[in-house]
Structure formats: C-alpha cells, structure tokens
Design a protein around this motif. Sequence first.
Motif, short mmCIF file in Angstrom:
data_model
loop_
_atom_site.label_atom_id
_atom_site.label_comp_id
_atom_site.label_asym_id
_atom_site.label_seq_id
_atom_site.Cartn_x
_atom_site.Cartn_y
_atom_site.Cartn_z
N ILE A 98 0.85 -1.19 0.00
CA ILE A 98 0.00 0.00 0.00
C ILE A 98 0.89 1.24 0.00
O ILE A 98 2.03 1.19 0.43
CB ILE A 98 -1.01 0.04 1.16
N PHE A 99 0.31 2.32 -0.52
CA PHE A 99 1.14 3.48 -0.82
C PHE A 99 0.72 4.69 -0.02
O PHE A 99 -0.27 4.70 0.70
CB PHE A 99 1.06 3.79 -2.31
N GLN A 100 1.48 5.74 -0.31
CA GLN A 100 1.33 6.96 0.48
C GLN A 100 0.01 7.68 0.25
O GLN A 100 -0.75 7.92 1.17
CB GLN A 100 2.49 7.88 0.10
N ASP A 101 -0.26 8.03 -1.03
CA ASP A 101 -1.39 8.89 -1.31
C ASP A 101 -2.49 8.08 -1.99
O ASP A 101 -2.41 7.80 -3.17
CB ASP A 101 -0.93 10.04 -2.22
N PRO A 102 -3.52 7.68 -1.23
CA PRO A 102 -4.50 6.76 -1.79
C PRO A 102 -5.25 7.35 -2.99
O PRO A 102 -5.71 6.62 -3.84
CB PRO A 102 -5.45 6.47 -0.63
N LEU A 103 -5.35 8.67 -3.08
CA LEU A 103 -6.09 9.23 -4.22
C LEU A 103 -5.33 8.99 -5.52
O LEU A 103 -5.89 8.54 -6.51
CB LEU A 103 -6.36 10.72 -4.04
N SER A 104 -4.03 9.28 -5.50
CA SER A 104 -3.31 9.13 -6.77
C SER A 104 -2.98 7.66 -7.06
O SER A 104 -2.71 7.31 -8.20
CB SER A 104 -2.04 9.97 -6.76
N TYR A 105 -3.03 6.82 -6.03
CA TYR A 105 -2.72 5.41 -6.27
C TYR A 105 -3.96 4.57 -6.59
O TYR A 105 -3.87 3.37 -6.77
CB TYR A 105 -1.95 4.81 -5.09
N LEU A 106 -5.13 5.21 -6.63
CA LEU A 106 -6.33 4.50 -7.08
C LEU A 106 -6.69 4.99 -8.48
O LEU A 106 -6.54 6.18 -8.77
CB LEU A 106 -7.49 4.76 -6.12
N ASN A 107 -7.17 4.09 -9.30
CA ASN A 107 -7.56 4.46 -10.67
C ASN A 107 -8.82 5.33 -10.62
O ASN A 107 -9.85 4.89 -10.12
CB ASN A 107 -7.81 3.18 -11.47
N PRO A 108 -8.74 6.56 -11.13
CA PRO A 108 -9.86 7.49 -10.97
C PRO A 108 -11.11 7.10 -11.75
O PRO A 108 -12.20 7.58 -11.44
CB PRO A 108 -9.29 8.82 -11.50
N THR A 109 -10.97 6.25 -12.78
CA THR A 109 -12.13 5.95 -13.61
C THR A 109 -12.66 4.54 -13.38
O THR A 109 -13.36 3.99 -14.21
CB THR A 109 -11.81 6.12 -15.10
N MET A 110 -12.33 3.96 -12.22
CA MET A 110 -12.77 2.59 -11.96
C MET A 110 -13.40 2.57 -10.57
O MET A 110 -12.88 3.16 -9.63
CB MET A 110 -11.53 1.70 -12.00
N ARG A 163 -10.42 6.08 1.36
CA ARG A 163 -9.59 5.63 0.24
C ARG A 163 -8.45 4.75 0.73
O ARG A 163 -8.14 3.72 0.13
CB ARG A 163 -8.99 6.83 -0.49
N GLN A 164 -7.84 5.15 1.85
CA GLN A 164 -6.73 4.34 2.34
C GLN A 164 -7.25 2.99 2.82
O GLN A 164 -6.58 1.97 2.68
CB GLN A 164 -5.96 5.09 3.45
N ARG A 165 -8.47 2.95 3.35
CA ARG A 165 -9.07 1.67 3.71
C ARG A 165 -9.26 0.79 2.48
O ARG A 165 -9.09 -0.42 2.53
CB ARG A 165 -10.42 1.87 4.39
N ILE A 166 -9.64 1.44 1.38
CA ILE A 166 -9.78 0.69 0.12
C ILE A 166 -8.44 0.09 -0.26
O ILE A 166 -8.34 -1.09 -0.65
CB ILE A 166 -10.30 1.61 -1.01
N MET A 167 -7.37 0.89 -0.13
CA MET A 167 -6.04 0.38 -0.45
C MET A 167 -5.70 -0.81 0.44
O MET A 167 -5.14 -1.81 -0.02
CB MET A 167 -4.97 1.47 -0.24
N VAL A 168 -6.03 -0.69 1.72
CA VAL A 168 -5.74 -1.78 2.66
C VAL A 168 -6.53 -3.03 2.26
O VAL A 168 -5.97 -4.14 2.21
CB VAL A 168 -6.08 -1.35 4.11
N ALA A 169 -7.81 -2.84 1.94
CA ALA A 169 -8.63 -3.98 1.53
C ALA A 169 -8.06 -4.64 0.28
O ALA A 169 -7.98 -5.86 0.17
CB ALA A 169 -10.07 -3.52 1.26
#
Lengths: 343, 305
Positions: A98-110, A163-169
């Motif tokens: 998992i990464f630092q900034d969950p907004l930029s590390y998640l695909n914005p169009t998915m 968002r960070q919870r999403i990254m963790v999941a």
Amino acid sequence: METSSHLLEVNDLAVSFFTYAGEVQAVRGISWYLNKNETIALVGESGCGKSVTIQTVMGLLQSPGRVTGGSVRFEERDMLGLSAKELRQLQGNRMTMIFQDPLSYLNPTMRVGEQIAESYRLHHKVSRSEAEARVLDMMHLISFPEPERNMYAYPHQLSGGMRQRIMVAMALICNPQVLFADEPTTALDVTIQAQIIELMNSLKEKLNTAIVLITHDLGVVANMAQRIYVMYAGKIVERGSAKDIFYRPKHPYTWGLLASVPRLDADQSRDFRYIPGTPPDLLNPPKGCPFAARCRYACRACVSSIPEEMAFDSEDHRASCWLYHPGAEALLAAAERERGMQR
Amino acid sequence: MLRYVLKRVVIALLTVFVLATVTFFLSKLLPGDPFMNEKIPVSVQEKQRAYYGLDKPVIQQYFIYMGNLLRGDLGTSIKFVGRSVRDIIGEFFPVSAKLGLIALSFAEIIGLLFGILCAQYRNRWPDYVLMVFAILGIALPSMVVGPLIRYLFGVQLRWLPVGGWGKTWQQAIMPAFVLGLGTIAGNTRSMRACMLAVITQDYVKTARAKGMSPVRVVLKHELKNSLVPMLANLGPMIAGVLMGSFVVEQIFVIPGLGKHFVNAVSTLDYPLIMGLTIFYGAFLVVMNLLVDILYGWVDPRIRVK
C-alpha cells in the motif's frame, strides 16, 4: 545464523539507478530480515533508499534502476532470479503493497469495489459474483461504512481515510504473507492516521500478515513496529528492537531523528528540532560514514572510512558509528553529556 | 444532467444562429452576383435577380432567409436550377459520410494503436519509426499522397480501381486511406502524449503491484484514462471527415459533398453556401455535444450532478 526461519531475508542488497548523470547508488549493501507475523519498520528521510528497497524486494524496480548486488529470499525462493511470470504470481497475492497517497494510487475511472476485486480475481479463478462477495466480506472486515453502496463509488467520491481503507482492503484480500506499507499514513490527517494504524494492527492479528512499514514518522513506528531499521543514504546505520531504538539509541542520526519528533510537552517558545544539512549526493557517495558531514560529533575517522557495525546490549541491536570505537571514548562521553543536557 | 443538456442545446442553437448571420453577410460581401453575364441582356438579369429576391435590400433578404430557415426551408439552389438545397445535401452527403465513416473508423483504431505502441516503446525504435510516419502523415497533403498511391496501386500494380464510387467495395480503400491519413497521424501523436501522461501515474504502479501483466495494465488501467483527453478533438474530427474532402473526392472521382463547398462559393450560389455552412455548423455542434456527454461517461470525475 538461523537464516531458514525468516520469512523474508534481504542480504547485502545494492541497487543503483543508471542515469545520464551517472550511477546513483540508491541502496548500498543493506541486510534485513522479517519473521512471520512481525512488523518491522524501515525509517529514514526522503531519498535514503527505503522505497527503492521494497520496490526491489517486490520485483517492481523499473529501469533505469538495477540490482547491483546481494540477494532477496522470500519463503526460501530467490526473488531476484524469478521470471516475470513467477514474480507476478507473488505480487498482489503473497506480497502486497500500500502506498502513500490513496487518491493518486487508485484508478480514478474505476469503481473502488472493482479495484479491490481485481486483485482477487487476478490470483483466484472465481466468477465476478464470487469476487464481489469476497470484496463485501473484506469491506465488512475493515468496517467500511455502507459497503454495499460504497463499493460502487469512484475514488474521488470517498474521503482520504476511506480511500486508504480501500487500499488496505485491496492489499489484504488475497491474505498475503507480507504487506509492504510505504508511508501509509503520511497523506492523511492525524485522527485518520490513528485509525489506519489501528486497522493495520488489528488486521495483522486476524490475517497473520507480516508488515514492512516504511516511514519517516517515528510516531507511527512506535505504534506498530517490533523492530526498526534506521536507514541513511542507502545504508542501515542502526537497527534494533523498538525499545532499543527509542530508549537506547546509539547512532547520532537516530538521535537526530528522535529529537525532531514534535512533542506536545515541549517548550512552545522553542523551535522545532531538525537535523541541519542535507543527505549526501549518491552519485558520489562519501568515502566514510555518510552522516559525517551533518554529524556534530564527527571526527577524522568518520570522514575517511566507513565504521563497522557493532553489537550493543543484545545481538540484534547494532549501529555503525566510530563514536563507539575504543579510541573515541572522550568524544562519546562529551556527546552523551550534551544529550543528557538536552533532555 | 437534463438541465445541463438543455443549456448546451440552447447554446448550440445560438451558435448556429450566429454562424448563419455571419455567413449570410460575408457571402453578400463577395463581389458580383450569380447572374452577371455579358451575354445575357441586363433586363433578363434584372428579372432573374427579382425571381430570387436579390433585388431587395440585403437586410430584408436576411430576414426573409432567416424566416425560411426557422421553418426548415434552406431555399433553392441557383446553379442547380430547380433543386432545393436540402435535396442536394440529401443526395451528396450520404456518399461523403459513408466514405468518411470508413476512413474515420480505421483511422481511429490504427491511430490509437500506433499511439499506444509509441508510448509503450517510448524512445526506442518502434516509437521513432511510427513518429516519422506520423510526421509524414501530417506534413504530406492529400493532393500529393492521393495521386501517388493512385498511380502506384491503380495504374502500375492494378490492385485497386483508380476511382469511382458505388460499384465495388475496393473503390473505397484508397480514398478512405488518403482521407484518414491525417487523422491516423494526428491520433498517433496525441494518443502517444496522452498515454505517456498516464503511464507515470501512481495508479499504474498500484496495478503492477497487484501482479498484473503489462498488457493487462495497458488495457484495463492505462487505456481508458488516456482516452479522456483524446475525446476533446473527436467532435470536430468526425464532422470534418464526414463532410467530405474536395481534394480526395476530386482525385478519386467520388460524387460527394466536398466539391459543393468549393463550387458554391465560386459560383456565388448563395442559398447553397448558406445551406452547406449551416449544415456543417449544426453537425459540428451536435458532435461536440455528444462528445461532452461521452466525457462524463468515460471520466466519472467530470460527470455533472
């Protein structure tokens, strides 16, 4: 050494980036290990090589970066010798990140649910609906609010903590052996930081996942890690249990890091402590101790040659510093007096 | 969403109105009129002008024309005696549109594919080769490429028919290629740039960290996000290509709309100038509107609430 018992073992790893300006030696021969169900932390300031280290371990190092020496063993496998396909079977499955900034590390169009499901479906032959059920389970496990509705949300519709919870999941849905967390709380505000730390700690217990935490924030480390490696300019300058590092730090760089943690009980009129100077240029790393240029206790030996690693109160607490050489007793005494006065 | 669409429709109508007004007065500014001819007696010329209402003051002509336009009447052509403008567009536009659609669909696909390849192999030989092709495609006008390939494949190799329309499907290959060449080249360049911007995004690292193969990363995460900026010039591109090309249609003897855009002006066929301009303008505006709606579908962040 009882090498075989470690889940993950990095030996004398060296990584360089071959740029137009020359070879940047980002990681210069570091060794560390991780046991099952353990949390360790790699601590250091930006550019010390901590992120490059875990990218290399996970097989995500990209050109112009190249491993120039050492080995990485994960569950008895030589990670550096695996084919791309074999690596992919481990990535996102046995070892995740998992990464630092969950907004930029998640695909914005998915949709976020789909992004979590993707990790699972890549490594398990399941139908779309089975994966979806699994995503819901996972979202319930991390107590995500309204998972049935929010799994259809896009990242920009969620808050930073969500968002960070999403990254963790996403990272934990395949029950990985190792979770690499690269500054997982840096982009979050303080209350959310505490929630994410708590979440990671509780999931680690439930899922038996070992965590490698990367951060410059010693507050986060104190709440999570059992053992700590302090990195500076591509080298590990001190390592030990969390207690060793927080209560009996040996290396002047560790002293500096600890002193620069903001404290609530500190005198308000005093400025924040910081370590003066900047890290050395890794295009031309210094011959001696990399911290010498910024260290107020440096002597001639520090500049000319790299100190050997020395063990302290236990076999696991080690630091590389000339202060502990028998010839530097007077200097060490002066340093400890000064530190005593500061506290 | 409905409010947004309604607002856009109102703006679109306004745009077409302004376009019609400006074109009307600009065409009247052209020197001469369609009936000036030394061989015809002036009295006959006067009669002809009166028949088409050209003897009235320009401002009055304008209001008459706009009134007719509101009723959907584009008027009658002057040069094609007895044929309505609507009739002419109805006959020639389908030919241009069909050729345009063929050109556009393969130009989009090839252009995007080339762009993806360039970005994935950036600064290596596939990138260089395709970029040279793209620069040539943009730099070479169809009046050069058209005759060249027509001579090569039509005359020398005799693989394809040299021209004509409507008999065999092979007749469409060369004109569609020449028509689409600029689009392929343009798409290659912009797709390369869009994808390069996406490749360095953090979520691509996330996808790789999930253990995805490079091809899947491109298809599932990079492609859709790269297409968002690509959509911006899709509207004008569709309109431009579908309206037909004077040069391409002349070279390959295709009865399309392209030649009328040029001939209507040179013969001062006022109703046809107006009709074609308004048709093109309205088409362009509608395409842009569709693309804007498509935008929200591709990128949820700009979806209007």
